[in-house]
Design a protein around this motif. Sequence first.
Motif, mmCIF file in Angstrom:
data_model
loop_
_atom_site.group_PDB
_atom_site.id
_atom_site.type_symbol
_atom_site.label_atom_id
_atom_site.label_comp_id
_atom_site.label_asym_id
_atom_site.label_seq_id
_atom_site.Cartn_x
_atom_site.Cartn_y
_atom_site.Cartn_z
ATOM 1 N N CYS A 82 2.571 7.086 -6.633
ATOM 2 C CA CYS A 82 1.686 8.202 -6.988
ATOM 3 C C CYS A 82 2.348 9.550 -6.693
ATOM 4 O O CYS A 82 2.202 10.505 -7.469
ATOM 5 C CB CYS A 82 0.363 8.078 -6.240
ATOM 6 S SG CYS A 82 -0.683 6.705 -6.822
ATOM 7 N N ASP A 83 3.076 9.637 -5.568
ATOM 8 C CA ASP A 83 3.810 10.873 -5.271
ATOM 9 C C ASP A 83 4.804 11.188 -6.387
ATOM 10 O O ASP A 83 4.950 12.341 -6.806
ATOM 11 C CB ASP A 83 4.554 10.727 -3.938
ATOM 12 C CG ASP A 83 3.629 10.684 -2.734
ATOM 13 O OD1 ASP A 83 2.456 11.113 -2.871
ATOM 14 O OD2 ASP A 83 4.065 10.221 -1.662
ATOM 15 N N VAL A 104 2.558 1.840 -3.413
ATOM 16 C CA VAL A 104 1.666 2.441 -4.405
ATOM 17 C C VAL A 104 1.513 3.940 -4.128
ATOM 18 O O VAL A 104 1.530 4.761 -5.058
ATOM 19 C CB VAL A 104 0.294 1.740 -4.399
ATOM 20 C CG1 VAL A 104 -0.705 2.484 -5.297
ATOM 21 C CG2 VAL A 104 0.428 0.288 -4.849
ATOM 22 N N ARG A 105 1.404 4.293 -2.878
ATOM 23 C CA ARG A 105 1.288 5.708 -2.524
ATOM 24 C C ARG A 105 2.547 6.484 -2.944
ATOM 25 O O ARG A 105 2.459 7.596 -3.471
ATOM 26 C CB ARG A 105 1.059 5.843 -1.022
ATOM 27 C CG ARG A 105 0.818 7.275 -0.560
ATOM 28 C CD ARG A 105 0.372 7.332 0.891
ATOM 29 N NE ARG A 105 1.424 6.876 1.801
ATOM 30 C CZ ARG A 105 1.367 5.749 2.513
ATOM 31 N NH1 ARG A 105 0.312 4.948 2.409
ATOM 32 N NH2 ARG A 105 2.348 5.411 3.330
ATOM 33 N N GLU A 106 3.703 5.889 -2.731
ATOM 34 C CA GLU A 106 4.951 6.554 -3.118
ATOM 35 C C GLU A 106 5.078 6.671 -4.636
ATOM 36 O O GLU A 106 5.586 7.679 -5.145
ATOM 37 C CB GLU A 106 6.137 5.798 -2.523
ATOM 38 C CG GLU A 106 6.226 5.958 -1.010
ATOM 39 C CD GLU A 106 7.203 5.003 -0.349
ATOM 40 O OE1 GLU A 106 7.609 5.277 0.792
ATOM 41 O OE2 GLU A 106 7.552 3.978 -0.969
ATOM 42 N N ARG A 161 3.250 12.576 -9.702
ATOM 43 C CA ARG A 161 2.663 13.920 -9.709
ATOM 44 C C ARG A 161 3.593 14.978 -10.294
ATOM 45 O O ARG A 161 3.153 16.069 -10.654
ATOM 46 C CB ARG A 161 2.242 14.315 -8.290
ATOM 47 C CG ARG A 161 1.035 13.526 -7.779
ATOM 48 C CD ARG A 161 0.479 14.049 -6.483
ATOM 49 N NE ARG A 161 -0.692 13.276 -6.079
ATOM 50 C CZ ARG A 161 -0.644 12.211 -5.272
ATOM 51 N NH1 ARG A 161 0.526 11.844 -4.752
ATOM 52 N NH2 ARG A 161 -1.737 11.547 -4.982
ATOM 53 N N THR A 203 0.832 -1.210 0.000
ATOM 54 C CA THR A 203 0.000 0.000 0.000
ATOM 55 C C THR A 203 0.861 1.253 0.000
ATOM 56 O O THR A 203 0.606 2.208 -0.753
ATOM 57 C CB THR A 203 -0.937 -0.005 1.213
ATOM 58 O OG1 THR A 203 -1.786 -1.158 1.157
ATOM 59 C CG2 THR A 203 -1.812 1.245 1.219
ATOM 60 N N ARG A 204 1.888 1.267 0.826
ATOM 61 C CA ARG A 204 2.798 2.414 0.863
ATOM 62 C C ARG A 204 3.548 2.563 -0.453
ATOM 63 O O ARG A 204 3.745 3.674 -0.946
ATOM 64 C CB ARG A 204 3.785 2.275 2.022
ATOM 65 C CG ARG A 204 4.867 3.365 2.024
ATOM 66 C CD ARG A 204 5.698 3.352 3.287
ATOM 67 N NE ARG A 204 6.443 2.102 3.456
ATOM 68 C CZ ARG A 204 7.619 1.868 2.901
ATOM 69 N NH1 ARG A 204 8.185 2.762 2.098
ATOM 70 N NH2 ARG A 204 8.247 0.711 3.117
ATOM 71 N N VAL A 225 -2.722 1.921 -12.018
ATOM 72 C CA VAL A 225 -2.535 3.339 -11.757
ATOM 73 C C VAL A 225 -2.411 4.054 -13.100
ATOM 74 O O VAL A 225 -1.616 3.665 -13.960
ATOM 75 C CB VAL A 225 -1.302 3.611 -10.857
ATOM 76 C CG1 VAL A 225 -0.023 3.049 -11.455
ATOM 77 C CG2 VAL A 225 -1.167 5.106 -10.576
#
Length: 484
Positions: free
Chosen positions: A47-48, A43-45, A51, A40-41, A141
């Motif tokens: 996405c960061d 995937v979040r990273e 951006r 989960t982390r 994503v």
Amino acid sequence: MVELHSHNRLGVNVDLACLTAACYKAAMQPVLDYLRKNQTRFVRELCDYLRFPSVSAQSKHKRDLAACAKWLRDHCRQIGLDAKLCPTRGNPILVARTPRAGNRGGRRHFLVYGHYDVQPPEPFELWKSPPFEPRIRSGRVFARGAVDNKGQHLAHLKAVEAYLQTGTALPCDLTFVIEGEEEVGSESLGRFLKEQARELRCDAIVISDNALPDLKLPALTYALRGIVALEVILHGPSRDLHSGIFGGAVDNPAMALCQLLAPLRDQDGRVAIAGFYDDVAPLSAYERRQLARLPQRDAAMRKFLGVPALFGERGYTTTERRCARPTIEINGLTSGYQGEGTKTIIPSWARAKLTFRLVPNQEPGKIRSLVGRHLKGLCPPTVRLEIQPGHGGEPYFVSPEGKQAQAAMRALQAAFGYEPILIREGGSIPIVNDFRKHLHADTLLLGLALPDDNPHSPNEKFDLACYAAGMRMGAFLWQELSLC
């Protein structure tokens, strides 16, 4: 987890030396557990990272590229790498290294390449969500750069993070080289490799910036086609002429160009230039068996492409023609009046853009000379021939039966859970030849992109299952390569 065996399904003996399969599994389990628990982390990273509008082709994004590079450097430091940004005439190059042991001894050293720059996102209206605002839909994503190339090289970084953060010993030294100009020709990287060749010298380079056919068909790309580009211009009269007054007395450059180009390929799809095939390395029986495993249906391809029939060199399958045989293509053809209605002229010039895709062992310089000589021999005396050379790149080949290639295949099987496949790609990645030239090492192309991921197109995506499998592949890969 897939265990290592002394003899795998590919028919290649595996010498495990002092590292037994049981020891291997025990050593790897903390790494695999870490990867699973932190998805989960991760995937979040990702996405960061996505951006940042790090578009290298557009000068308005210069600051975005610099900010993206700094984020990447800081992230590498956070996971335990020694990272720095190396300034260039263009965008900075990140170099990140794993901690080095006091006495390297016989430790292997491998290099991982990637790029943080991305293609322009236009046309915006065709995106279902803003290109630099990542969205997760159906396990994928969506964002510009998701698969080309931020997600693919971030998977390798996450694999190394798992080693470092669990205290699991890496069996080799690793260096990451991640540039910011790949989408505009990697001009700075070639100079950088030349200047830093001694520091970057390694046993092999790993690149995940290409594709695999399917999640159930993980693949090692062991060959790429090269390319020769040129422009052919026929000059006729000093100006456009009235076709009624001068027609029949002056040769038409457009007609002469068509007559010049038509004999360059025969009806069987072969390039009809003397000496063109002299150095072509034939496909081995092993290679043809591997390529035959690709899920290729001619009828489906014909329908998808919207053509009445497929065409290609006799004696080869569609897959082989697309990736393992040389070709000639007319990329552009222009002459005379192109506006509305009719303008009755004999044009003063005609031109065509040509490219030739090359396979091992064809040399771009030799092919360019053969083509030029052939065209001069065909050109009629009624027009003047001009040939403008374009870009060129050598084909790439690494033995699919070599130790490093087979080690990569074992890592793919362990990560994806399916028997991998060996493939060639019809396109070109010029940087792999720069690596071979300056670092004297082969490149292993281990793509994580699926065929419908839309790199360079609207709605680019990256399958999160490929992201996770890529991390596992990266974790297994260093164990396997270090045993070669």
